[in-house]
Motif scaffolding. Sequence first.
Motif, mmCIF file in Angstrom:
data_model
loop_
_atom_site.group_PDB
_atom_site.id
_atom_site.type_symbol
_atom_site.label_atom_id
_atom_site.label_comp_id
_atom_site.label_asym_id
_atom_site.label_seq_id
_atom_site.Cartn_x
_atom_site.Cartn_y
_atom_site.Cartn_z
ATOM 1 N N VAL A 1 -11.538 18.497 14.359
ATOM 2 C CA VAL A 1 -12.587 18.302 13.363
ATOM 3 C C VAL A 1 -13.899 18.939 13.780
ATOM 4 N N CYS A 2 -14.324 18.722 15.040
ATOM 5 C CA CYS A 2 -15.658 19.189 15.450
ATOM 6 C C CYS A 2 -15.637 20.173 16.614
ATOM 7 N N ASP A 3 -14.462 20.421 17.201
ATOM 8 C CA ASP A 3 -14.297 21.375 18.303
ATOM 9 C C ASP A 3 -14.835 20.916 19.649
ATOM 10 N N LYS A 4 -15.297 19.684 19.744
ATOM 11 C CA LYS A 4 -15.689 19.171 21.057
ATOM 12 C C LYS A 4 -14.431 18.889 21.875
ATOM 13 N N PRO A 5 -14.514 18.969 23.220
ATOM 14 C CA PRO A 5 -13.333 18.680 24.038
ATOM 15 C C PRO A 5 -12.801 17.272 23.766
ATOM 16 N N SER A 6 -11.499 17.159 23.652
ATOM 17 C CA SER A 6 -10.885 15.877 23.324
ATOM 18 C C SER A 6 -9.521 15.774 23.986
ATOM 19 N N LYS A 7 -9.147 14.569 24.377
ATOM 20 C CA LYS A 7 -7.813 14.347 24.941
ATOM 21 C C LYS A 7 -6.771 14.163 23.844
ATOM 22 N N THR A 8 -7.233 13.968 22.609
ATOM 23 C CA THR A 8 -6.340 13.858 21.456
ATOM 24 C C THR A 8 -6.734 14.921 20.442
ATOM 25 N N ARG A 9 -5.871 15.124 19.440
ATOM 26 C CA ARG A 9 -6.132 16.178 18.451
ATOM 27 C C ARG A 9 -7.462 15.946 17.729
ATOM 28 N N VAL A 10 -7.758 14.701 17.400
ATOM 29 C CA VAL A 10 -9.046 14.318 16.817
ATOM 30 C C VAL A 10 -9.642 13.239 17.711
ATOM 31 N N HIS A 11 -10.821 13.496 18.272
ATOM 32 C CA HIS A 11 -11.347 12.512 19.220
ATOM 33 C C HIS A 11 -11.850 11.268 18.498
ATOM 34 N N ASP A 12 -12.065 10.214 19.282
ATOM 35 C CA ASP A 12 -12.326 8.888 18.722
ATOM 36 C C ASP A 12 -13.543 8.864 17.804
ATOM 37 N N GLY A 13 -14.588 9.601 18.157
ATOM 38 C CA GLY A 13 -15.800 9.594 17.336
ATOM 39 C C GLY A 13 -15.553 10.117 15.937
ATOM 40 N N CYS A 14 -14.850 11.240 15.837
ATOM 41 C CA CYS A 14 -14.549 11.816 14.522
ATOM 42 C C CYS A 14 -13.616 10.898 13.738
#
Length: 203
Positions: A12-25
């Motif tokens: 969603v936002c291209d920030k580094p994430s351990k999952t496909r969509v990080h928790d914030g998004c």
Amino acid sequence: MTDTPQSWPCAVCDKPSKTRVHDGCREHIKANLLALPGLYRALEEELTPGRRGNSGGRPGTHGAPIPVSLEVLDLRARGGIEGVLGGWARDVCDRENWTVPALGTIEAIIKWGAGLLLANLPMICDEHPAIREIADELRQITGQARRLITGEKPPRHIPVACPCGQVLRITLNTAGERCPGCAAQYGHTEVLRLPMAERRVAA
């Protein structure tokens, strides 16, 4: 030697994430889905232009005022909030071969669409190829509805220049942006670091 946890850009936002969509998004998507049915109902009170005294005609002005706020009407009509929630819910049903229920009213479709997307949000975040578009549309229509209810002004768009020469119009709250000229993908921090387009042209 310990393994470094693997991360990749959030879908969603291209920030580094351990999952496909990080928790914030994911939480932002969830919050918008929870809010939209209530915002749809609240917009009924905003149908009359000038209700807040800052946009309708004043006594003694020439011409009859528009009987309803067209922007509010667009959100409450088919294709507005209903189009976003119902459209993406039907898309999920089509992908999963689920039956789409026959729902008559706009409010019923909104309630069903928000509920189905919420119930399947983990799967949607993990698998749906258009998760960025889903998140963007939900954020945009939720923000538009809230501004109409609270009277807030829309966010100011800032023109910034991609190195390829394409001008991108962003807001300070943008999650990220893809350049239509060279397809470069910028996250929130990266796109805010791009030079202002006017300054680049003036140079």
